[in-house]
Design a protein around this motif. Structure first.
Motif, PDB file in Angstrom:
ATOM      1  N   TRP A  20       0.837  -1.211   0.000  1.00  0.00           N
ATOM      2  CA  TRP A  20       0.000   0.000   0.000  1.00  0.00           C
ATOM      3  C   TRP A  20       0.871   1.260   0.000  1.00  0.00           C
ATOM      4  O   TRP A  20       0.561   2.220  -0.712  1.00  0.00           O
ATOM      5  CB  TRP A  20      -0.904   0.009   1.233  1.00  0.00           C
ATOM      6  N   CYS A  21       1.933   1.244   0.797  1.00  0.00           N
ATOM      7  CA  CYS A  21       2.826   2.409   0.852  1.00  0.00           C
ATOM      8  C   CYS A  21       3.453   2.688  -0.509  1.00  0.00           C
ATOM      9  O   CYS A  21       3.545   3.844  -0.941  1.00  0.00           O
ATOM     10  CB  CYS A  21       3.923   2.181   1.898  1.00  0.00           C
ATOM     11  N   SER A  22       3.895   1.619  -1.176  1.00  0.00           N
ATOM     12  CA  SER A  22       4.502   1.796  -2.499  1.00  0.00           C
ATOM     13  C   SER A  22       3.483   2.337  -3.491  1.00  0.00           C
ATOM     14  O   SER A  22       3.824   3.108  -4.396  1.00  0.00           O
ATOM     15  CB  SER A  22       5.078   0.465  -3.009  1.00  0.00           C
ATOM     16  N   ALA A  23       2.217   1.955  -3.325  1.00  0.00           N
ATOM     17  CA  ALA A  23       1.166   2.433  -4.235  1.00  0.00           C
ATOM     18  C   ALA A  23       0.902   3.927  -4.048  1.00  0.00           C
ATOM     19  O   ALA A  23       0.658   4.645  -5.016  1.00  0.00           O
ATOM     20  CB  ALA A  23      -0.124   1.643  -4.010  1.00  0.00           C
ATOM     21  N   LEU A  24       0.940   4.392  -2.787  1.00  0.00           N
ATOM     22  CA  LEU A  24       0.701   5.821  -2.527  1.00  0.00           C
ATOM     23  C   LEU A  24       1.763   6.680  -3.207  1.00  0.00           C
ATOM     24  O   LEU A  24       1.459   7.730  -3.781  1.00  0.00           O
ATOM     25  CB  LEU A  24       0.683   6.080  -1.017  1.00  0.00           C
ATOM     26  N   LEU A  25       3.019   6.236  -3.158  1.00  0.00           N
ATOM     27  CA  LEU A  25       4.062   6.952  -3.877  1.00  0.00           C
ATOM     28  C   LEU A  25       3.960   6.703  -5.376  1.00  0.00           C
ATOM     29  O   LEU A  25       4.168   7.603  -6.190  1.00  0.00           O
ATOM     30  CB  LEU A  25       5.443   6.506  -3.386  1.00  0.00           C
ATOM     31  N   GLY A  26       3.610   5.473  -5.729  1.00  0.00           N
ATOM     32  CA  GLY A  26       3.511   5.103  -7.139  1.00  0.00           C
ATOM     33  C   GLY A  26       2.462   5.887  -7.900  1.00  0.00           C
ATOM     34  O   GLY A  26       2.615   6.132  -9.099  1.00  0.00           O
ATOM     35  N   MET A  27       1.395   6.293  -7.230  1.00  0.00           N
ATOM     36  CA  MET A  27       0.361   7.089  -7.903  1.00  0.00           C
ATOM     37  C   MET A  27       0.945   8.400  -8.417  1.00  0.00           C
ATOM     38  O   MET A  27       0.615   8.856  -9.512  1.00  0.00           O
ATOM     39  CB  MET A  27      -0.816   7.348  -6.956  1.00  0.00           C
ATOM     40  N   GLY A  28       1.836   8.998  -7.626  1.00  0.00           N
ATOM     41  CA  GLY A  28       2.479  10.237  -8.049  1.00  0.00           C
ATOM     42  C   GLY A  28       3.504  10.000  -9.149  1.00  0.00           C
ATOM     43  O   GLY A  28       3.602  10.771 -10.108  1.00  0.00           O
ATOM     44  N   THR A  29       4.261   8.911  -9.021  1.00  0.00           N
ATOM     45  CA  THR A  29       5.264   8.585 -10.030  1.00  0.00           C
ATOM     46  C   THR A  29       4.608   8.302 -11.373  1.00  0.00           C
ATOM     47  O   THR A  29       5.040   8.798 -12.415  1.00  0.00           O
ATOM     48  CB  THR A  29       6.079   7.346  -9.591  1.00  0.00           C
ATOM     49  N   LYS A  30       3.538   7.504 -11.355  1.00  0.00           N
ATOM     50  CA  LYS A  30       2.848   7.154 -12.603  1.00  0.00           C
ATOM     51  C   LYS A  30       2.217   8.388 -13.231  1.00  0.00           C
ATOM     52  O   LYS A  30       2.220   8.559 -14.455  1.00  0.00           O
ATOM     53  CB  LYS A  30       1.772   6.106 -12.300  1.00  0.00           C
ATOM     54  N   MET A  31       1.652   9.255 -12.393  1.00  0.00           N
ATOM     55  CA  MET A  31       1.077  10.502 -12.894  1.00  0.00           C
ATOM     56  C   MET A  31       2.132  11.316 -13.634  1.00  0.00           C
ATOM     57  O   MET A  31       1.893  11.815 -14.743  1.00  0.00           O
ATOM     58  CB  MET A  31       0.503  11.307 -11.721  1.00  0.00           C
ATOM     59  N   ALA A  32       3.329  11.428 -13.041  1.00  0.00           N
ATOM     60  CA  ALA A  32       4.417  12.195 -13.664  1.00  0.00           C
ATOM     61  C   ALA A  32       4.843  11.570 -14.983  1.00  0.00           C
ATOM     62  O   ALA A  32       5.094  12.280 -15.973  1.00  0.00           O
ATOM     63  CB  ALA A  32       5.604  12.279 -12.707  1.00  0.00           C
ATOM     64  N   GLU A  33       4.917  10.238 -15.033  1.00  0.00           N
ATOM     65  CA  GLU A  33       5.286   9.546 -16.272  1.00  0.00           C
ATOM     66  C   GLU A  33       4.292   9.840 -17.390  1.00  0.00           C
ATOM     67  O   GLU A  33       4.683  10.116 -18.535  1.00  0.00           O
ATOM     68  CB  GLU A  33       5.348   8.031 -16.028  1.00  0.00           C
ATOM     69  N   VAL A  34       3.015   9.780 -17.057  1.00  0.00           N
ATOM     70  CA  VAL A  34       1.976  10.005 -18.075  1.00  0.00           C
ATOM     71  C   VAL A  34       1.994  11.459 -18.551  1.00  0.00           C
ATOM     72  O   VAL A  34       1.873  11.739 -19.753  1.00  0.00           O
ATOM     73  CB  VAL A  34       0.583   9.622 -17.526  1.00  0.00           C
ATOM     74  N   VAL A  35       2.120  12.400 -17.613  1.00  0.00           N
ATOM     75  CA  VAL A  35       2.167  13.822 -17.971  1.00  0.00           C
ATOM     76  C   VAL A  35       3.316  14.080 -18.946  1.00  0.00           C
ATOM     77  O   VAL A  35       3.140  14.742 -19.981  1.00  0.00           O
ATOM     78  CB  VAL A  35       2.332  14.698 -16.706  1.00  0.00           C
ATOM     79  N   LEU A  36       4.486  13.556 -18.649  1.00  0.00           N
ATOM     80  CA  LEU A  36       5.651  13.765 -19.508  1.00  0.00           C
ATOM     81  C   LEU A  36       5.488  13.066 -20.856  1.00  0.00           C
ATOM     82  O   LEU A  36       5.884  13.599 -21.902  1.00  0.00           O
ATOM     83  CB  LEU A  36       6.912  13.260 -18.821  1.00  0.00           C
ATOM     84  N   ALA A  37       4.882  11.866 -20.847  1.00  0.00           N
ATOM     85  CA  ALA A  37       4.706  11.114 -22.094  1.00  0.00           C
ATOM     86  C   ALA A  37       3.803  11.863 -23.068  1.00  0.00           C
ATOM     87  O   ALA A  37       4.083  11.921 -24.272  1.00  0.00           O
ATOM     88  CB  ALA A  37       4.124   9.731 -21.800  1.00  0.00           C
ATOM     89  N   VAL A  38       2.712  12.434 -22.558  1.00  0.00           N
ATOM     90  CA  VAL A  38       1.790  13.184 -23.420  1.00  0.00           C
ATOM     91  C   VAL A  38       2.409  14.511 -23.840  1.00  0.00           C
ATOM     92  O   VAL A  38       2.286  14.943 -24.989  1.00  0.00           O
ATOM     93  CB  VAL A  38       0.440  13.410 -22.699  1.00  0.00           C
ATOM     94  N   HIS A  39       3.120  15.158 -22.921  1.00  0.00           N
ATOM     95  CA  HIS A  39       3.703  16.474 -23.203  1.00  0.00           C
ATOM     96  C   HIS A  39       4.795  16.396 -24.273  1.00  0.00           C
ATOM     97  O   HIS A  39       4.919  17.295 -25.118  1.00  0.00           O
ATOM     98  CB  HIS A  39       4.276  17.069 -21.918  1.00  0.00           C
ATOM     99  N   TYR A  40       5.609  15.342 -24.246  1.00  0.00           N
ATOM    100  CA  TYR A  40       6.752  15.235 -25.158  1.00  0.00           C
ATOM    101  C   TYR A  40       6.534  14.242 -26.309  1.00  0.00           C
ATOM    102  O   TYR A  40       7.485  13.898 -27.014  1.00  0.00           O
ATOM    103  CB  TYR A  40       8.003  14.826 -24.375  1.00  0.00           C
TER     104      TYR A  40
END
Length: 465
Positions: A104-124
């Protein structure tokens, strides 16, 4: 020779998925969480409203893209797989019930990491020769960090190509074969010995189905996953909730074992698991393996979304990790722990442990439904990783190699159906872990871009980022 390869891979794998990888993944996750002010928690309600609102949308995507919901279904197709079933079981068997807490702890951090990956993927992202949107770690390294970092993009792409054949295909087909064989054996349709002759034909059938989906391009992939993912997730959730409800009296003890076992696993594992660090390691590594936050692979699917707002699509990254780990992985853990099925702590376990949780509650007849769920999970993973591999090889050689690669990738299903894949799985798992390194470097260096895009997005809405 095989023993030497196994020994070398074991040493590299132990390092890649050991303390260094966890420190890097957690460190970058914390860095993004701090820089964005825990946006995955503060804007969780907005993320759920934004994403679930697309479930019943009838919008059509423009040429060369898929709808935002199809994009997340394609990403979920690759992440919601056997890791949710076998991976969770393995984490509990080796790390004790407390491993669920660290998951669960890894998921709470992972939600932010995955969000950043998707934002960058669409932006670039950019358009390929066929007019399709392409993106992911290779492209945000190339377009975001510049030429001096281009070698990292190629390293990521090469590792991605090497990984997809094992993690994304052969081992998944092997899971399908095992699930079908177990179900037929439970109903005495065929014996384990006589079933061996059918493996080749099942492998060929899967190869044909995979080829038909992948060669049809991004739109066909999106159409298939849009229908398959909600079905398989709903089926699994209904079956899992049934187990939990029928064993509800054990819930207080189960949650006590999860929370207390996270810090003192010895008391809940008969002393077999005595290390808090081991429980933490297994929970975090299995969580990362399941939701792929930090690997960057899911962002490849999101880059094809028909959207002009990178942050809006990034909210699907939060939803994706939540669905994969907080919902489905937790449900798997509760099926195992509430059902009373025997857990041999300290010994490796897989899908059989999860299936025994279902059968001990419902009876042997449920094995046919768990087989269907496993087949759906595995097939969807094959399709999702097929897209990832195609984008990786296209980045290096151009889109002219896409269809030949898809055909070769599809044929690997026959190998997965007929051979013992223990070493292939281990090697693919190592390459999978190595993909984390270039992606995390890019996320760390481009975190300022993510913060800037978040600020602009929420300022337009009259909100604080």
């Amino acid at each position: 020779m095989i023993e030497t390869i196994t020994r070398i891979n074991g040493a590299v794998n132990g390092f890649i998925w050991g303390v260094p990888a966890m420190v890097c993944i957690i460190g970058v996750g914390l860095w993004i969480a701090i820089r964005t002010g825990l946006v995955q928690i503060r804007k969780f309600g907005y993320a759920i409203r934004t994403t679930l609102g697309k479930v019943f949308s009838k919008e059509k995507a423009s040429e060369g893209s898929v709808t935002p919901f199809q994009a997340v279904c394609t990403a979920l197709a690759a992440t919601v797989g056997t890791g949710n079933i076998a991976g969770v079981a393995g984490a509990i068997a080796i790390g004790g019930p407390g491993a669920v807490f660290w998951m669960w702890c890894s998921a709470l951090l992972g939600m932010g990491t995955k969000m950043a990956e998707v934002v960058l993927a669409v932006h670039y992202r950019e358009k390929n020769e066929d007019g399709d949107w392409v993106g992911g770690p290779m492209y945000y390294i190339k377009n975001g960090l510049g030429k001096k970092w281009l070698f990292l993009a190629y390293i990521y792409a090469v590792l991605g190509i090497l990984t997809v054949f094992g993690t994304g295909n052969a081992t998944q087909v092997n899971t399908i074969i095992s699930a079908i064989g177990a179900a037929l054996n439970n109903f005495n349709v065929v014996s384990a010995e006589s079933f061996a002759q059918y493996k080749l034909w099942i492998g060929i059938a899967i190869a044909v189905l995979v080829a038909l989906v992948l060669v049809g391009g991004i739109k066909r992939i999106g159409n298939v996953t849009e229908r398959l993912v909600p079905f398989m997730a709903l089926l699994y959730v209904i079956l899992g909730l049934g187990v939990v409800i029928m064993n509800y009296r054990t819930l207080p003890h189960v949650f006590a074992s999860i929370f207390q076992g996270a810090f003192s696993p010895r008391g809940f594992t008969g002393g077999v698991v005595g290390s808090m660090f081991l429980s933490m390691k297994k929970g975090i590594s299995r969580g990362i393996f399941s939701n792929e936050a930090g690997l960057g692979t899911g962002s490849i699917a999101h880059a094809a979304a028909d959207t002009d707002d990178a942050v809006h699509q990034g909210m699907f990254g939060i939803f994706e990790v939540f669905t994969d780990t907080i919902v489905i992985c937790t449900l798997t853990a509760l099926v195992i722990l509430t059902s009373g099925t025997q857990i041999v702590y300290g010994q490796a376990a897989g899908a059989d442990l999860t299936i025994s949780g279902f059968t001990s509650t419902y009876g042997a007849w449920i094995s046919i439904f768990t087989a269907v769920a496993l087949c759906c999970f595995a097939f969807s993973t094959i399709i999702g990783w097929g897209l990832y591999g195609t984008r990786c090889i296209e980045f290096i050689f151009g889109s002219k190699v896409n269809k030949p690669f898809m055909i070769v990738y599809s044929l690997v299903a026959i190998i997965g159906a007929t051979l013992d894949l223990g070493l292939m799985w281990d090697i693919a798992d190592t390459f999978n872990g190595m993909m984390v390194i270039p992606n995390l470097i890019a996320l760390f260096l481009l975190s300022g871009v993510v913060v800037k895009l978040l600020k602009e997005h929420f300022e337009k809405r009259g909100e604080k980022a």
